[in-house]
Design an enzyme around this catalytic site. Sequence first.
Site, mmCIF file in Angstrom:
data_model
loop_
_atom_site.group_PDB
_atom_site.id
_atom_site.type_symbol
_atom_site.label_atom_id
_atom_site.label_comp_id
_atom_site.label_asym_id
_atom_site.label_seq_id
_atom_site.Cartn_x
_atom_site.Cartn_y
_atom_site.Cartn_z
ATOM 1 N N HIS A 184 -29.082 -22.697 5.484
ATOM 2 C CA HIS A 184 -28.832 -23.596 6.575
ATOM 3 C C HIS A 184 -28.520 -24.901 6.229
ATOM 4 O O HIS A 184 -28.213 -26.016 7.188
ATOM 5 C CB HIS A 184 -29.996 -23.390 7.574
ATOM 6 C CG HIS A 184 -31.345 -24.473 7.200
ATOM 7 N ND1 HIS A 184 -32.241 -23.822 6.313
ATOM 8 C CD2 HIS A 184 -31.825 -25.647 7.435
ATOM 9 C CE1 HIS A 184 -33.178 -25.014 6.143
ATOM 10 N NE2 HIS A 184 -32.880 -25.899 6.928
HETATM 11 C C1 UD1 Z 1 -32.520 -29.732 10.987
HETATM 12 C C2 UD1 Z 1 -33.164 -30.684 10.237
HETATM 13 C C3 UD1 Z 1 -33.272 -30.008 8.509
HETATM 14 C C4 UD1 Z 1 -34.177 -28.813 8.784
HETATM 15 C C5 UD1 Z 1 -33.783 -27.925 9.854
HETATM 16 C C6 UD1 Z 1 -34.653 -26.809 9.922
HETATM 17 C C7 UD1 Z 1 -32.302 -32.950 10.331
HETATM 18 C C8 UD1 Z 1 -31.138 -33.833 9.843
HETATM 19 N N1 UD1 Z 1 -32.207 -31.754 9.778
HETATM 20 O O1 UD1 Z 1 -31.299 -28.979 10.397
HETATM 21 O O2 UD1 Z 1 -33.812 -31.041 7.865
HETATM 22 O O3 UD1 Z 1 -34.254 -28.301 7.414
HETATM 23 O O4 UD1 Z 1 -33.784 -28.467 11.002
HETATM 24 O O5 UD1 Z 1 -34.235 -25.551 10.520
HETATM 25 O O6 UD1 Z 1 -32.981 -33.222 11.279
HETATM 26 N N2 UD1 Z 1 -28.352 -25.246 16.613
HETATM 27 C C9 UD1 Z 1 -28.111 -24.406 17.504
HETATM 28 N N3 UD1 Z 1 -29.282 -23.860 18.262
HETATM 29 C C10 UD1 Z 1 -30.287 -24.563 18.172
HETATM 30 C C11 UD1 Z 1 -30.417 -25.658 16.975
HETATM 31 C C12 UD1 Z 1 -29.174 -25.945 16.446
HETATM 32 O O7 UD1 Z 1 -26.986 -23.509 17.822
HETATM 33 O O8 UD1 Z 1 -31.642 -24.365 18.421
HETATM 34 C C13 UD1 Z 1 -26.881 -25.482 15.781
HETATM 35 C C14 UD1 Z 1 -26.072 -26.321 16.448
HETATM 36 O O9 UD1 Z 1 -24.706 -26.255 16.074
HETATM 37 C C15 UD1 Z 1 -26.343 -27.756 15.822
HETATM 38 C C16 UD1 Z 1 -26.546 -27.238 14.447
HETATM 39 O O10 UD1 Z 1 -27.296 -26.065 14.571
HETATM 40 O O11 UD1 Z 1 -25.226 -28.787 15.696
HETATM 41 C C17 UD1 Z 1 -27.433 -28.185 13.552
HETATM 42 O O12 UD1 Z 1 -28.725 -28.519 14.264
HETATM 43 P P1 UD1 Z 1 -29.631 -29.828 13.910
HETATM 44 O O13 UD1 Z 1 -30.620 -29.774 14.619
HETATM 45 O O14 UD1 Z 1 -28.670 -31.053 14.041
HETATM 46 O O15 UD1 Z 1 -29.960 -29.761 12.162
HETATM 47 P P2 UD1 Z 1 -30.296 -28.251 11.614
HETATM 48 O O16 UD1 Z 1 -29.348 -27.886 10.632
HETATM 49 O O17 UD1 Z 1 -31.046 -27.358 12.377
HETATM 50 N N1 UDP Z 2 -38.504 -19.448 9.604
HETATM 51 C C1 UDP Z 2 -38.566 -18.464 10.475
HETATM 52 N N2 UDP Z 2 -37.535 -17.739 10.869
HETATM 53 C C2 UDP Z 2 -36.538 -17.835 10.269
HETATM 54 C C3 UDP Z 2 -36.296 -18.518 9.234
HETATM 55 C C4 UDP Z 2 -37.483 -19.253 8.839
HETATM 56 O O1 UDP Z 2 -39.938 -18.266 11.031
HETATM 57 O O2 UDP Z 2 -35.562 -16.963 10.724
HETATM 58 C C5 UDP Z 2 -39.711 -20.339 8.911
HETATM 59 C C6 UDP Z 2 -39.793 -20.305 7.547
HETATM 60 O O3 UDP Z 2 -40.901 -19.187 7.244
HETATM 61 C C7 UDP Z 2 -40.612 -21.443 7.344
HETATM 62 C C8 UDP Z 2 -39.763 -22.558 8.226
HETATM 63 O O4 UDP Z 2 -39.267 -21.645 9.268
HETATM 64 O O5 UDP Z 2 -42.050 -21.532 7.587
HETATM 65 C C9 UDP Z 2 -38.922 -23.156 7.469
HETATM 66 O O6 UDP Z 2 -37.811 -23.613 8.128
HETATM 67 P P1 UDP Z 2 -36.402 -24.000 8.073
HETATM 68 O O7 UDP Z 2 -35.961 -23.181 7.058
HETATM 69 O O8 UDP Z 2 -35.715 -23.993 9.132
HETATM 70 O O9 UDP Z 2 -36.438 -25.394 7.685
HETATM 71 P P2 UDP Z 2 -36.806 -26.404 6.269
HETATM 72 O O10 UDP Z 2 -38.098 -25.924 5.813
HETATM 73 O O11 UDP Z 2 -35.854 -26.169 5.193
HETATM 74 O O12 UDP Z 2 -36.777 -27.679 6.625
#
Ligand code: UD1
Ligand code: UDP
Length: 386
Positions: free
Chosen positions: A222
């Site tokens: 991701h």
């Molecule tokens: C964010 C965090 C990242 C973390 C990740 C955990 C920042 C800069 N990044 O990244 O550090 O590892 O969360 O998962 O804060 N989207 C959906 N539905 C949702 C949420 C997001 O469709 O419920 C899609 C949208 O297209 C959105 C994209 O995901 O534009 C990115 O979402 P965003 O929250 O900006 O960043 P993450 O990649 O989720």
């Molecule tokens: N996780 C989850 N479901 C998923 C993917 C991740 O519950 O489909 C959990 C995972 O076990 C961990 C946390 O989400 O506890 C990690 O989040 P993510 O990978 O989104 O973000 P990061 O840790 O890189 O910020």
Amino acid sequence: MPHIKLLSLVGARPQIIKASAISRAIRTSFSEDITEILVHTGQHYDKEMSEVFFDELEIHKPDYNLGVGSAGHGKQTAMMITGIEEILITEKPDCVVVYGDTNSTLAGSLAASKLRFPVIHIEAGLRSFTKTMPEELNRIMSDHSSTLLFAPTNSAFKNLVSEGFRPENSPPYTIDNPKIYLTGDIMYDNSLFFAELAEKKKNKFLDRLGVERNNFVLATIHRDTNTDDSNRLQNILVTLKNLAETKNITLVMPLHPRTIVSLKTRLTALYTDLCNSSLIKIIPPVSYLEMIMLEKNCRMIVTDSGGVQKESHFFRKPCIILRKETEWIELVHNGTSVLVDADPELLRDEFLRLMDSHSELNYPGFYGDGKAAEFILKEILLMFER
Ligand code: UD1
Ligand code: UDP
């Protein structure tokens, strides 16, 4: 002891899971001393990225949800700051707890520190040493706006010391006289607490998915560097598909919505190809208990997630990290995780090497004693006693 009002701020999936460790410790050990106000920025909003965790991890529903949703970094963070500021003015908490390194963390730290509410950063001190990574800026700025900083690992603690934080500081603690602690990781607390529950509540999950224990590889992707660069994403996925076919092993991929968007819009043919493969299971994001079942029962993990990297260690699985560097560097030094970036050859070599190397690997206790949340809350309370 004084009774305090603690405002906990979440927004992204991993923060909701992290906050559950603190909420649980408040409920079980500090309910007389601490009232928790839970604020959700709404950064993540799909049911499987947010609501599922509130239901499953028994966290009370947020007292406030700002509903900010997705946007560019500036707009998203600005909307959060505006909303959080209003809540802080209304609620006047004694302190604000922020978790990790997302834009929600940054917004909470800035809004609270500017209004002079003490910021408490849980998961402080982690560094990738790459400021092009949005999370790195969030980490640095949150740490430098905090009054209490709880570092989960030795290396995180040392990073804070090398940035000028002084372990010898004495109370009263303030933003100008902050206190740093080495605590262990609240996500280790969670893995201990929820592992048994996962086996009980989700014992049919693997069967329903059609995978056998110890006969599948779990992969998550991701990170923006991977999802937003079609070459990298393609290299990773094509290599993983080839490896699954060579080894005749199933690949389970619960994919983040942003990865699905990239595949559907920019790598359509590859996406179709993956969906048609009998060895590849691309599924929507799963719940935390389901994720634990996948992590506990897989053969190996391939990921660019920070949280999943550590969980590979908690559940004693080798891990291939799809990044150039990691904040959880002890995993790499330990030899149980390897960094392969998005290099097809490295990915292939390490996949083949690690898949069958279980018996040679050790998983020392890098992440504390499973009671990090209690330690953190005790120290927070002490700050208000002094
Ligand atoms: C964010 C965090 C990242 C973390 C990740 C955990 C920042 C800069 N990044 O990244 O550090 O590892 O969360 O998962 O804060 N989207 C959906 N539905 C949702 C949420 C997001 O469709 O419920 C899609 C949208 O297209 C959105 C994209 O995901 O534009 C990115 O979402 P965003 O929250 O900006 O960043 P993450 O990649 O989720
Ligand atoms: N996780 C989850 N479901 C998923 C993917 C991740 O519950 O489909 C959990 C995972 O076990 C961990 C946390 O989400 O506890 C990690 O989040 P993510 O990978 O989104 O973000 P990061 O840790 O890189 O910020």
